[in-house]
Design a protein around this motif. Structure first.
Motif, PDB file in Angstrom:
ATOM      1  N   LEU A  15      39.312 -19.816   4.649  1.00 52.48           N
ATOM      2  CA  LEU A  15      39.941 -18.932   3.658  1.00 52.48           C
ATOM      3  C   LEU A  15      41.429 -18.744   3.928  1.00 52.48           C
ATOM      4  O   LEU A  15      42.228 -18.663   2.991  1.00 52.48           O
ATOM      5  CB  LEU A  15      39.230 -17.583   3.625  1.00 52.48           C
ATOM      6  CG  LEU A  15      37.850 -17.584   2.981  1.00 52.48           C
ATOM      7  CD1 LEU A  15      37.198 -16.215   3.121  1.00 52.48           C
ATOM      8  CD2 LEU A  15      37.934 -17.982   1.516  1.00 52.48           C
ATOM      9  N   THR A  16      41.818 -18.696   5.182  1.00 56.13           N
ATOM     10  CA  THR A  16      43.236 -18.575   5.526  1.00 56.13           C
ATOM     11  C   THR A  16      44.008 -19.800   5.050  1.00 56.13           C
ATOM     12  O   THR A  16      45.096 -19.676   4.479  1.00 56.13           O
ATOM     13  CB  THR A  16      43.410 -18.386   7.043  1.00 56.13           C
ATOM     14  OG1 THR A  16      42.713 -17.191   7.432  1.00 56.13           O
ATOM     15  CG2 THR A  16      44.866 -18.256   7.423  1.00 56.13           C
ATOM     16  N   ILE A  19      44.390 -19.561   1.304  1.00 56.61           N
ATOM     17  CA  ILE A  19      45.431 -18.597   0.938  1.00 56.61           C
ATOM     18  C   ILE A  19      46.806 -19.242   1.089  1.00 56.61           C
ATOM     19  O   ILE A  19      47.677 -19.077   0.237  1.00 56.61           O
ATOM     20  CB  ILE A  19      45.345 -17.332   1.822  1.00 56.61           C
ATOM     21  CG1 ILE A  19      44.000 -16.640   1.665  1.00 56.61           C
ATOM     22  CG2 ILE A  19      46.500 -16.380   1.546  1.00 56.61           C
ATOM     23  CD1 ILE A  19      43.724 -16.008   0.363  1.00 56.61           C
ATOM     24  N   THR A  32      48.540 -14.152  -3.140  1.00 58.51           N
ATOM     25  CA  THR A  32      47.142 -14.175  -2.743  1.00 58.51           C
ATOM     26  C   THR A  32      47.028 -13.619  -1.330  1.00 58.51           C
ATOM     27  O   THR A  32      47.819 -13.954  -0.458  1.00 58.51           O
ATOM     28  CB  THR A  32      46.583 -15.611  -2.786  1.00 58.51           C
ATOM     29  OG1 THR A  32      46.824 -16.140  -4.088  1.00 58.51           O
ATOM     30  CG2 THR A  32      45.097 -15.623  -2.527  1.00 58.51           C
ATOM     31  N   LEU A  34      44.282 -12.345   1.963  1.00 60.20           N
ATOM     32  CA  LEU A  34      42.970 -12.362   2.596  1.00 60.20           C
ATOM     33  C   LEU A  34      42.757 -10.989   3.215  1.00 60.20           C
ATOM     34  O   LEU A  34      43.512 -10.558   4.084  1.00 60.20           O
ATOM     35  CB  LEU A  34      42.889 -13.447   3.672  1.00 60.20           C
ATOM     36  CG  LEU A  34      41.569 -13.528   4.424  1.00 60.20           C
ATOM     37  CD1 LEU A  34      40.421 -13.846   3.466  1.00 60.20           C
ATOM     38  CD2 LEU A  34      41.640 -14.560   5.532  1.00 60.20           C
ATOM     39  N   SER A  45      39.127 -12.573  -0.732  1.00 65.15           N
ATOM     40  CA  SER A  45      40.372 -13.182  -1.183  1.00 65.15           C
ATOM     41  C   SER A  45      40.781 -12.480  -2.472  1.00 65.15           C
ATOM     42  O   SER A  45      39.970 -12.337  -3.396  1.00 65.15           O
ATOM     43  CB  SER A  45      40.152 -14.680  -1.429  1.00 65.15           C
ATOM     44  OG  SER A  45      41.290 -15.233  -2.023  1.00 65.15           O
TER      45      SER A  45
END
Length: 49
Positions: A15-16, A19, A32, A34, A45
């Motif tokens: 997810l990082t 982003i 965006t 997290l 997110s």
């Protein structure tokens, strides 16, 4: 491999990276984020204009 420890780390890393891709200059008006809740193990997110 301890799944309860390693899987959340893997998901957070993925997810990082997502982003970071979303924050590229091609979308200058969109931010965006997290959001993490380590205590409860939640990841979220969020995109804002």
């Amino acid at each position: 491999m301890d799944k309860l420890i390693e899987y959340p780390k893997l998901i957070k890393r993925i997810l990082t990276e997502y982003i970071e891709l979303c924050d590229r200059p091609s979308q200058p008006n969109i931010e965006t984020f997290l959001i993490t809740d380590k205590q409860n193990g939640h990841l979220f997110s969020y995109s804002s204009i």
